[in-house]
Scaffold this motif. Structure first.
Motif, PDB file in Angstrom:
ATOM      1  N   LEU A  18       0.814  -1.224   0.000  1.00  0.00           N
ATOM      2  CA  LEU A  18       0.000   0.000   0.000  1.00  0.00           C
ATOM      3  C   LEU A  18       0.844   1.269   0.000  1.00  0.00           C
ATOM      4  O   LEU A  18       0.427   2.296   0.522  1.00  0.00           O
ATOM      5  CB  LEU A  18      -0.918   0.002   1.232  1.00  0.00           C
ATOM      6  N   LYS A  19       2.020   1.233  -0.585  1.00  0.00           N
ATOM      7  CA  LYS A  19       2.949   2.370  -0.531  1.00  0.00           C
ATOM      8  C   LYS A  19       2.342   3.679  -1.026  1.00  0.00           C
ATOM      9  O   LYS A  19       2.677   4.744  -0.531  1.00  0.00           O
ATOM     10  CB  LYS A  19       4.215   2.054  -1.325  1.00  0.00           C
ATOM     11  N   LYS A  20       1.445   3.623  -1.997  1.00  0.00           N
ATOM     12  CA  LYS A  20       0.830   4.845  -2.525  1.00  0.00           C
ATOM     13  C   LYS A  20      -0.403   5.257  -1.734  1.00  0.00           C
ATOM     14  O   LYS A  20      -0.974   6.318  -1.961  1.00  0.00           O
ATOM     15  CB  LYS A  20       0.462   4.667  -3.994  1.00  0.00           C
ATOM     16  N   VAL A  21      -0.826   4.410  -0.792  1.00  0.00           N
ATOM     17  CA  VAL A  21      -2.042   4.655  -0.024  1.00  0.00           C
ATOM     18  C   VAL A  21      -1.732   5.087   1.403  1.00  0.00           C
ATOM     19  O   VAL A  21      -2.308   6.042   1.911  1.00  0.00           O
ATOM     20  CB  VAL A  21      -2.940   3.392  -0.009  1.00  0.00           C
ATOM     21  N   ALA A  22      -0.831   4.373   2.079  1.00  0.00           N
ATOM     22  CA  ALA A  22      -0.550   4.637   3.486  1.00  0.00           C
ATOM     23  C   ALA A  22       0.933   4.438   3.787  1.00  0.00           C
ATOM     24  O   ALA A  22       1.566   3.544   3.233  1.00  0.00           O
ATOM     25  CB  ALA A  22      -1.390   3.712   4.372  1.00  0.00           C
ATOM     26  N   THR A  23       1.443   5.291   4.678  1.00  0.00           N
ATOM     27  CA  THR A  23       2.832   5.170   5.125  1.00  0.00           C
ATOM     28  C   THR A  23       2.885   5.414   6.625  1.00  0.00           C
ATOM     29  O   THR A  23       2.008   6.080   7.186  1.00  0.00           O
ATOM     30  CB  THR A  23       3.754   6.197   4.418  1.00  0.00           C
ATOM     31  N   ARG A  24       3.928   4.884   7.232  1.00  0.00           N
ATOM     32  CA  ARG A  24       4.140   5.108   8.656  1.00  0.00           C
ATOM     33  C   ARG A  24       5.532   5.665   8.863  1.00  0.00           C
ATOM     34  O   ARG A  24       6.498   5.180   8.306  1.00  0.00           O
ATOM     35  CB  ARG A  24       3.982   3.832   9.465  1.00  0.00           C
ATOM     36  N   GLU A  25       5.594   6.712   9.685  1.00  0.00           N
ATOM     37  CA  GLU A  25       6.864   7.274  10.134  1.00  0.00           C
ATOM     38  C   GLU A  25       6.786   7.381  11.647  1.00  0.00           C
ATOM     39  O   GLU A  25       6.143   8.290  12.178  1.00  0.00           O
ATOM     40  CB  GLU A  25       7.110   8.644   9.515  1.00  0.00           C
ATOM     41  N   GLY A  26       7.393   6.410  12.331  1.00  0.00           N
ATOM     42  CA  GLY A  26       7.346   6.398  13.794  1.00  0.00           C
ATOM     43  C   GLY A  26       5.919   6.238  14.289  1.00  0.00           C
ATOM     44  O   GLY A  26       5.229   5.282  13.942  1.00  0.00           O
ATOM     45  N   ASP A  27       5.473   7.203  15.081  1.00  0.00           N
ATOM     46  CA  ASP A  27       4.120   7.144  15.653  1.00  0.00           C
ATOM     47  C   ASP A  27       3.070   7.794  14.760  1.00  0.00           C
ATOM     48  O   ASP A  27       1.926   7.971  15.174  1.00  0.00           O
ATOM     49  CB  ASP A  27       4.107   7.838  17.022  1.00  0.00           C
ATOM     50  N   LEU A  53       0.851   7.747  11.284  1.00  0.00           N
ATOM     51  CA  LEU A  53       0.314   7.011  10.149  1.00  0.00           C
ATOM     52  C   LEU A  53      -0.307   8.029   9.207  1.00  0.00           C
ATOM     53  O   LEU A  53      -1.143   8.838   9.620  1.00  0.00           O
ATOM     54  CB  LEU A  53      -0.737   6.004  10.619  1.00  0.00           C
ATOM     55  N   ARG A  54       0.107   7.988   7.937  1.00  0.00           N
ATOM     56  CA  ARG A  54      -0.394   8.936   6.943  1.00  0.00           C
ATOM     57  C   ARG A  54      -1.143   8.191   5.853  1.00  0.00           C
ATOM     58  O   ARG A  54      -0.621   7.246   5.280  1.00  0.00           O
ATOM     59  CB  ARG A  54       0.763   9.708   6.319  1.00  0.00           C
ATOM     60  N   ILE A  55      -2.342   8.668   5.562  1.00  0.00           N
ATOM     61  CA  ILE A  55      -3.155   8.094   4.498  1.00  0.00           C
ATOM     62  C   ILE A  55      -3.310   9.150   3.414  1.00  0.00           C
ATOM     63  O   ILE A  55      -3.760  10.275   3.690  1.00  0.00           O
ATOM     64  CB  ILE A  55      -4.523   7.627   5.023  1.00  0.00           C
ATOM     65  N   ALA A  56      -2.915   8.790   2.191  1.00  0.00           N
ATOM     66  CA  ALA A  56      -3.013   9.710   1.058  1.00  0.00           C
ATOM     67  C   ALA A  56      -4.476   9.844   0.644  1.00  0.00           C
ATOM     68  O   ALA A  56      -5.149   8.846   0.386  1.00  0.00           O
ATOM     69  CB  ALA A  56      -2.176   9.195  -0.106  1.00  0.00           C
ATOM     70  N   LEU A  57      -4.948  11.084   0.599  1.00  0.00           N
ATOM     71  CA  LEU A  57      -6.318  11.350   0.177  1.00  0.00           C
ATOM     72  C   LEU A  57      -6.331  11.668  -1.310  1.00  0.00           C
ATOM     73  O   LEU A  57      -5.307  11.971  -1.906  1.00  0.00           O
ATOM     74  CB  LEU A  57      -6.894  12.524   0.978  1.00  0.00           C
ATOM     75  N   MET A  58      -7.527  11.586  -1.889  1.00  0.00           N
ATOM     76  CA  MET A  58      -7.674  11.822  -3.318  1.00  0.00           C
ATOM     77  C   MET A  58      -8.607  13.002  -3.544  1.00  0.00           C
ATOM     78  O   MET A  58      -9.623  13.076  -2.872  1.00  0.00           O
ATOM     79  CB  MET A  58      -8.221  10.575  -3.992  1.00  0.00           C
ATOM     80  N   PRO A  59      -8.301  13.916  -4.406  1.00  0.00           N
ATOM     81  CA  PRO A  59      -7.168  13.913  -5.316  1.00  0.00           C
ATOM     82  C   PRO A  59      -5.864  14.344  -4.639  1.00  0.00           C
ATOM     83  O   PRO A  59      -4.784  13.998  -5.099  1.00  0.00           O
ATOM     84  CB  PRO A  59      -7.562  14.883  -6.418  1.00  0.00           C
ATOM     85  N   VAL A  60      -5.938  15.146  -3.553  1.00  0.00           N
ATOM     86  CA  VAL A  60      -4.728  15.555  -2.837  1.00  0.00           C
ATOM     87  C   VAL A  60      -5.018  15.601  -1.338  1.00  0.00           C
ATOM     88  O   VAL A  60      -6.166  15.664  -0.924  1.00  0.00           O
ATOM     89  CB  VAL A  60      -4.205  16.945  -3.293  1.00  0.00           C
ATOM     90  N   GLY A  61      -3.956  15.597  -0.554  1.00  0.00           N
ATOM     91  CA  GLY A  61      -4.088  15.754   0.891  1.00  0.00           C
ATOM     92  C   GLY A  61      -3.676  14.514   1.654  1.00  0.00           C
ATOM     93  O   GLY A  61      -3.388  13.461   1.063  1.00  0.00           O
ATOM     94  N   LEU A  62      -3.661  14.653   2.967  1.00  0.00           N
ATOM     95  CA  LEU A  62      -3.295  13.563   3.868  1.00  0.00           C
ATOM     96  C   LEU A  62      -4.243  13.530   5.052  1.00  0.00           C
ATOM     97  O   LEU A  62      -4.656  14.579   5.551  1.00  0.00           O
ATOM     98  CB  LEU A  62      -1.881  13.764   4.433  1.00  0.00           C
ATOM     99  N   ALA A  63      -4.554  12.345   5.511  1.00  0.00           N
ATOM    100  CA  ALA A  63      -5.191  12.151   6.811  1.00  0.00           C
ATOM    101  C   ALA A  63      -4.088  11.599   7.698  1.00  0.00           C
ATOM    102  O   ALA A  63      -3.443  10.611   7.348  1.00  0.00           O
ATOM    103  CB  ALA A  63      -6.351  11.177   6.715  1.00  0.00           C
ATOM    104  N   VAL A  64      -3.844  12.244   8.825  1.00  0.00           N
ATOM    105  CA  VAL A  64      -2.740  11.857   9.700  1.00  0.00           C
ATOM    106  C   VAL A  64      -3.306  11.377  11.034  1.00  0.00           C
ATOM    107  O   VAL A  64      -4.128  12.056  11.653  1.00  0.00           O
ATOM    108  CB  VAL A  64      -1.763  13.040   9.916  1.00  0.00           C
ATOM    109  N   PHE A  65      -2.833  10.215  11.460  1.00  0.00           N
ATOM    110  CA  PHE A  65      -3.225   9.630  12.739  1.00  0.00           C
ATOM    111  C   PHE A  65      -1.950   9.445  13.559  1.00  0.00           C
ATOM    112  O   PHE A  65      -1.024   8.779  13.118  1.00  0.00           O
ATOM    113  CB  PHE A  65      -3.926   8.286  12.523  1.00  0.00           C
ATOM    114  N   ARG A  66      -1.928  10.044  14.759  1.00  0.00           N
ATOM    115  CA  ARG A  66      -0.742   9.968  15.616  1.00  0.00           C
ATOM    116  C   ARG A  66      -1.027   9.117  16.845  1.00  0.00           C
ATOM    117  O   ARG A  66      -1.991   9.374  17.565  1.00  0.00           O
ATOM    118  CB  ARG A  66      -0.323  11.367  16.060  1.00  0.00           C
ATOM    119  N   ASP A  67      -0.156   8.151  17.069  1.00  0.00           N
ATOM    120  CA  ASP A  67      -0.239   7.365  18.289  1.00  0.00           C
ATOM    121  C   ASP A  67       0.200   8.263  19.448  1.00  0.00           C
ATOM    122  O   ASP A  67       1.065   9.125  19.281  1.00  0.00           O
ATOM    123  CB  ASP A  67       0.686   6.150  18.219  1.00  0.00           C
ATOM    124  N   ALA A  68      -0.418   8.089  20.607  1.00  0.00           N
ATOM    125  CA  ALA A  68      -0.084   8.918  21.759  1.00  0.00           C
ATOM    126  C   ALA A  68      -0.242   8.116  23.047  1.00  0.00           C
ATOM    127  O   ALA A  68      -1.093   7.237  23.139  1.00  0.00           O
ATOM    128  CB  ALA A  68      -0.987  10.144  21.797  1.00  0.00           C
TER     129      ALA A  68
END
Length: 172
Positions: free
Chosen positions: A60-69, A71-86
């Protein structure tokens, strides 16, 4: 007979080949057998979610990525939904990719909040985020899904049918 035996062997070979070929995408949630295999030694629910996510993310490299805590989900046509672990006083809040439904452009997340778990649907078109009490089970045709939320404490104790389309998710 020899013919029946050959037919059974051919069928078994086809089944084994199908199992050996990885899916083109993560178009199905983890099976109970997959969960057992992945999560037998998991520390807790959040760790199990991360193990499932680690299995899903390479496809799912073009859909979702994780950097540490994060999680980024690529939105369409542009943008990101970001979820942070806490981590907070009552425990940890975590998010992990659970499934991706390509034809709906929907990412299913497994989330924990302390010792409670839930699922989220994130629509890549428009960025809608919808919290669900349990894992969604998609109906044939992909227009509806069901959730079952039954337990002794702090549950809705209901079986719910939901409609999903471009405008969002609604409980029917």
């Amino acid at each position: 007979t020899a013919r029946t035996s050959r037919s059974l062997r051919a069928h078994a070979a086809c089944v084994l080949m199908a199992l050996a070929v990885p899916p083109l995408c993560c178009a199905a949630p983890p099976t109970p057998a997959e969960l057992t295999k992945l999560c037998t030694d998991a520390e807790d629910q959040a760790h199990c979610g991360r193990l499932v996510e680690a299995r899903r993310l390479p496809a799912l490299k073009k859909v979702a990525t994780r950097e540490g805590d994060e999680l980024r989900i690529a939105l369409m046509p542009v943008g990101l939904a970001v979820f942070r672990d806490a981590v907070n006083i009552i425990g940890a809040r975590t998010y992990a990719v659970w499934d991706y439904i390509e034809d709906l452009e929907v990412v299913v997340l497994f989330a924990t909040d302390g010792d409670r778990s839930e699922f989220w649907i994130v629509q890549r078109r428009g960025g809608g985020e919808f919290r669900l009490p349990s894992e969604p089970v998609l109906a044939p045709g992909h227009k509806r899904f069901a959730t079952a939320d039954f337990c002794a404490d702090a549950c809705g104790n209901e079986l719910a049918i939901w409609r999903i389309d471009d405008t969002g998710v609604r409980k029917e």
